[in-house]
Design an enzyme around this catalytic site. Sequence first.
Site, PDB file in Angstrom:
ATOM      1  N   ILE A  14      -7.893  12.927 -10.363  1.00 45.07           N
ATOM      2  CA  ILE A  14      -9.275  13.292 -10.673  1.00 45.07           C
ATOM      3  C   ILE A  14      -9.313  14.578 -11.492  1.00 45.07           C
ATOM      4  O   ILE A  14     -10.091  14.700 -12.442  1.00 45.07           O
ATOM      5  CB  ILE A  14     -10.085  13.446  -9.360  1.00 45.07           C
ATOM      6  CG1 ILE A  14     -10.255  12.082  -8.678  1.00 45.07           C
ATOM      7  CG2 ILE A  14     -11.454  14.071  -9.643  1.00 45.07           C
ATOM      8  CD1 ILE A  14     -10.913  12.147  -7.294  1.00 45.07           C
ATOM      9  N   ILE A  85      -4.736  17.988  -0.867  1.00 43.46           N
ATOM     10  CA  ILE A  85      -3.604  17.196  -0.390  1.00 43.46           C
ATOM     11  C   ILE A  85      -4.017  16.439   0.878  1.00 43.46           C
ATOM     12  O   ILE A  85      -5.012  16.795   1.510  1.00 43.46           O
ATOM     13  CB  ILE A  85      -2.380  18.087  -0.051  1.00 43.46           C
ATOM     14  CG1 ILE A  85      -2.736  19.134   1.028  1.00 43.46           C
ATOM     15  CG2 ILE A  85      -1.842  18.763  -1.305  1.00 43.46           C
ATOM     16  CD1 ILE A  85      -1.532  19.878   1.594  1.00 43.46           C
ATOM     17  N   GLY A 143      -7.059   9.186  11.145  1.00 44.02           N
ATOM     18  CA  GLY A 143      -5.849   9.860  10.649  1.00 44.02           C
ATOM     19  C   GLY A 143      -6.129  11.100   9.819  1.00 44.02           C
ATOM     20  O   GLY A 143      -5.220  11.650   9.207  1.00 44.02           O
ATOM     21  N   TYR A 147      -8.059  16.685   7.157  1.00 45.34           N
ATOM     22  CA  TYR A 147      -8.682  16.504   5.834  1.00 45.34           C
ATOM     23  C   TYR A 147     -10.206  16.462   5.955  1.00 45.34           C
ATOM     24  O   TYR A 147     -10.929  17.083   5.159  1.00 45.34           O
ATOM     25  CB  TYR A 147      -8.141  15.204   5.242  1.00 45.34           C
ATOM     26  CG  TYR A 147      -8.518  14.901   3.818  1.00 45.34           C
ATOM     27  CD1 TYR A 147      -7.770  15.394   2.750  1.00 45.34           C
ATOM     28  CD2 TYR A 147      -9.597  14.062   3.529  1.00 45.34           C
ATOM     29  CE1 TYR A 147      -8.095  15.083   1.432  1.00 45.34           C
ATOM     30  CE2 TYR A 147      -9.928  13.746   2.219  1.00 45.34           C
ATOM     31  CZ  TYR A 147      -9.176  14.254   1.175  1.00 45.34           C
ATOM     32  OH  TYR A 147      -9.501  13.930  -0.129  1.00 45.34           O
ATOM     33  N   PRO A 177     -16.321  12.327  -3.630  1.00 46.93           N
ATOM     34  CA  PRO A 177     -15.860  11.018  -4.094  1.00 46.93           C
ATOM     35  C   PRO A 177     -15.523  10.099  -2.924  1.00 46.93           C
ATOM     36  O   PRO A 177     -15.091  10.562  -1.859  1.00 46.93           O
ATOM     37  CB  PRO A 177     -14.577  11.345  -4.877  1.00 46.93           C
ATOM     38  CG  PRO A 177     -14.600  12.829  -5.098  1.00 46.93           C
ATOM     39  CD  PRO A 177     -15.365  13.388  -3.938  1.00 46.93           C
TER      40      PRO A 177
HETATM   41  N1  CAA Z   1      -9.422   2.504   8.127  1.00 48.83           N
HETATM   42  C1  CAA Z   1      -9.371   1.498   9.020  1.00 48.83           C
HETATM   43  N2  CAA Z   1      -8.335   1.321   9.867  1.00 48.83           N
HETATM   44  C2  CAA Z   1      -7.324   2.195   9.805  1.00 48.83           C
HETATM   45  C3  CAA Z   1      -7.305   3.273   8.909  1.00 48.83           C
HETATM   46  C4  CAA Z   1      -8.409   3.396   8.040  1.00 48.83           C
HETATM   47  N3  CAA Z   1      -8.467   4.367   7.146  1.00 48.83           N
HETATM   48  N4  CAA Z   1      -6.172   3.974   9.072  1.00 48.83           N
HETATM   49  C5  CAA Z   1      -5.492   3.362  10.046  1.00 48.83           C
HETATM   50  N5  CAA Z   1      -6.186   2.285  10.495  1.00 48.83           N
HETATM   51  C6  CAA Z   1      -5.766   1.339  11.509  1.00 48.83           C
HETATM   52  C7  CAA Z   1      -4.550   0.519  11.058  1.00 48.83           C
HETATM   53  O1  CAA Z   1      -4.952  -0.567  10.224  1.00 48.83           O
HETATM   54  C8  CAA Z   1      -3.988   0.073  12.378  1.00 48.83           C
HETATM   55  O2  CAA Z   1      -4.791  -0.985  12.858  1.00 48.83           O
HETATM   56  P1  CAA Z   1      -4.102  -2.244  13.620  1.00 48.83           P
HETATM   57  O3  CAA Z   1      -3.496  -1.637  14.850  1.00 48.83           O
HETATM   58  O4  CAA Z   1      -5.271  -3.146  13.860  1.00 48.83           O
HETATM   59  O5  CAA Z   1      -3.094  -2.778  12.663  1.00 48.83           O
HETATM   60  C9  CAA Z   1      -4.229   1.283  13.293  1.00 48.83           C
HETATM   61  O6  CAA Z   1      -5.283   2.052  12.648  1.00 48.83           O
HETATM   62  C10 CAA Z   1      -2.997   2.162  13.436  1.00 48.83           C
HETATM   63  O7  CAA Z   1      -2.521   2.448  12.104  1.00 48.83           O
HETATM   64  P2  CAA Z   1      -0.957   2.517  11.783  1.00 48.83           P
HETATM   65  O8  CAA Z   1      -0.223   1.349  12.410  1.00 48.83           O
HETATM   66  O9  CAA Z   1      -0.820   2.706  10.314  1.00 48.83           O
HETATM   67  O10 CAA Z   1      -0.549   3.834  12.621  1.00 48.83           O
HETATM   68  P3  CAA Z   1       0.420   5.014  12.163  1.00 48.83           P
HETATM   69  O11 CAA Z   1       0.463   5.988  13.302  1.00 48.83           O
HETATM   70  O12 CAA Z   1       1.715   4.453  11.636  1.00 48.83           O
HETATM   71  O13 CAA Z   1      -0.330   5.692  10.898  1.00 48.83           O
HETATM   72  C11 CAA Z   1      -2.166   6.668   9.743  1.00 48.83           C
HETATM   73  C12 CAA Z   1      -1.643   6.148  11.082  1.00 48.83           C
HETATM   74  C13 CAA Z   1      -1.300   7.853   9.256  1.00 48.83           C
HETATM   75  C14 CAA Z   1      -3.605   7.119   9.984  1.00 48.83           C
HETATM   76  C15 CAA Z   1      -2.046   5.551   8.664  1.00 48.83           C
HETATM   77  O14 CAA Z   1      -2.634   4.356   9.146  1.00 48.83           O
HETATM   78  C16 CAA Z   1      -2.777   5.956   7.401  1.00 48.83           C
HETATM   79  O15 CAA Z   1      -2.225   6.666   6.569  1.00 48.83           O
HETATM   80  N6  CAA Z   1      -4.030   5.487   7.267  1.00 48.83           N
HETATM   81  C17 CAA Z   1      -4.855   5.807   6.121  1.00 48.83           C
HETATM   82  C18 CAA Z   1      -5.780   6.948   6.434  1.00 48.83           C
HETATM   83  C19 CAA Z   1      -6.707   7.111   5.275  1.00 48.83           C
HETATM   84  O16 CAA Z   1      -7.596   6.310   5.055  1.00 48.83           O
HETATM   85  N7  CAA Z   1      -6.497   8.167   4.503  1.00 48.83           N
HETATM   86  C20 CAA Z   1      -7.263   8.366   3.310  1.00 48.83           C
HETATM   87  C21 CAA Z   1      -6.344   8.910   2.265  1.00 48.83           C
HETATM   88  S1  CAA Z   1      -7.117   8.906   0.651  1.00 48.83           S
HETATM   89  C22 CAA Z   1      -8.083  10.242   0.682  1.00 48.83           C
HETATM   90  O17 CAA Z   1      -8.146  10.988   1.612  1.00 48.83           O
HETATM   91  C23 CAA Z   1      -8.902  10.453  -0.554  1.00 48.83           C
HETATM   92  C24 CAA Z   1     -10.326  10.559  -0.215  1.00 48.83           C
HETATM   93  O18 CAA Z   1     -10.866  11.654  -0.220  1.00 48.83           O
HETATM   94  C25 CAA Z   1     -11.108   9.343   0.057  1.00 48.83           C
END
Ligand code: CAA
Length: 240
Positions: A14, A85, A143, A147, A177
């Site tokens: 971005i 980050i 998670g 953030y 965003p």
């Molecule tokens: N939305 C919906 N469900 C989610 C989720 C999300 N964002 N993150 C995790 N879950 C769910 C998974 O799908 C999983 O569900 P099931 O058990 O039904 O499969 C459950 O939560 C556990 O997840 P993991 O098996 O992945 O567990 P983990 O401990 O290995 O990892 C985590 C957990 C680090 C949160 C990983 O799932 C992850 O990185 N999730 C993404 C989090 C996210 O959305 N971050 C946004 C980054 S982009 C950003 O931040 C930019 C912005 O400004 C928008």
Amino acid sequence: MVKVAVVTGGTRGIGAAICEVLHEAGHTVAATYYGNDAAAKHFTERTGVPHFKFDVSAFGACEAGLAQIEKDLGPVDILVNNAGITRDGFLHKMTPEQWTEVLRTNLDSLFNMSRLVVGGMRDRGWGRIVNISSINGQTGQVGQTNYAAAKAGVIGFTRALALEVASKGVTVNAIAPGYIDTDMVRAVPESVLEKIITKIPVKRLGKASEIARAVAFLTDETSGFITGTTLSLNGGQAMV
Ligand code: CAA
């Protein structure tokens, strides 16, 4: 009128799109970065916008970095606090380092950078500060206690500073965003990202250029009546 603009985290994602749009608007732009030297070099070769390497989470580094930018380009009129980050993890597993790194980079940086330029903006009677928040600071996200806390803090910071400088010709706004097609979002596990995209009413990720357009609007000369607001640009995912 040509202004000097600084965009933190400006060499990728971005931030790079914001630099390009401000550059196209005729401003003198500086992109800061800290991590990826190769990306910064490529960015400058591609756009002609210079890059400056310093850690926005450290006040002393910002002092030195901004002094260099002002020496090279002149006093800063436009500041875009974009650097951010993720260190995602459930809170029950999150380390103190994951918490602190995100708070320092995503929120302390606003204090560091804004503190160092806002006095000059007040003195000159003109300035634009845009802070990049996130949908996840507005709605929460699995998670992302670190953030989401930082990005919600960005909105409070924006409102408070907007009040302080409103009578000085300086506006301070935030953009929140949604999920934008960047390296940060592409790092989300694919199965999770698929779930997220199904919940976006426009059924796609946003583009960095779509956020940059809004920065151009908020930093324009004619936008002096817009201050303290948060623009939510998220494809309809959260109507806040
Ligand atoms: N939305 C919906 N469900 C989610 C989720 C999300 N964002 N993150 C995790 N879950 C769910 C998974 O799908 C999983 O569900 P099931 O058990 O039904 O499969 C459950 O939560 C556990 O997840 P993991 O098996 O992945 O567990 P983990 O401990 O290995 O990892 C985590 C957990 C680090 C949160 C990983 O799932 C992850 O990185 N999730 C993404 C989090 C996210 O959305 N971050 C946004 C980054 S982009 C950003 O931040 C930019 C912005 O400004 C928008």
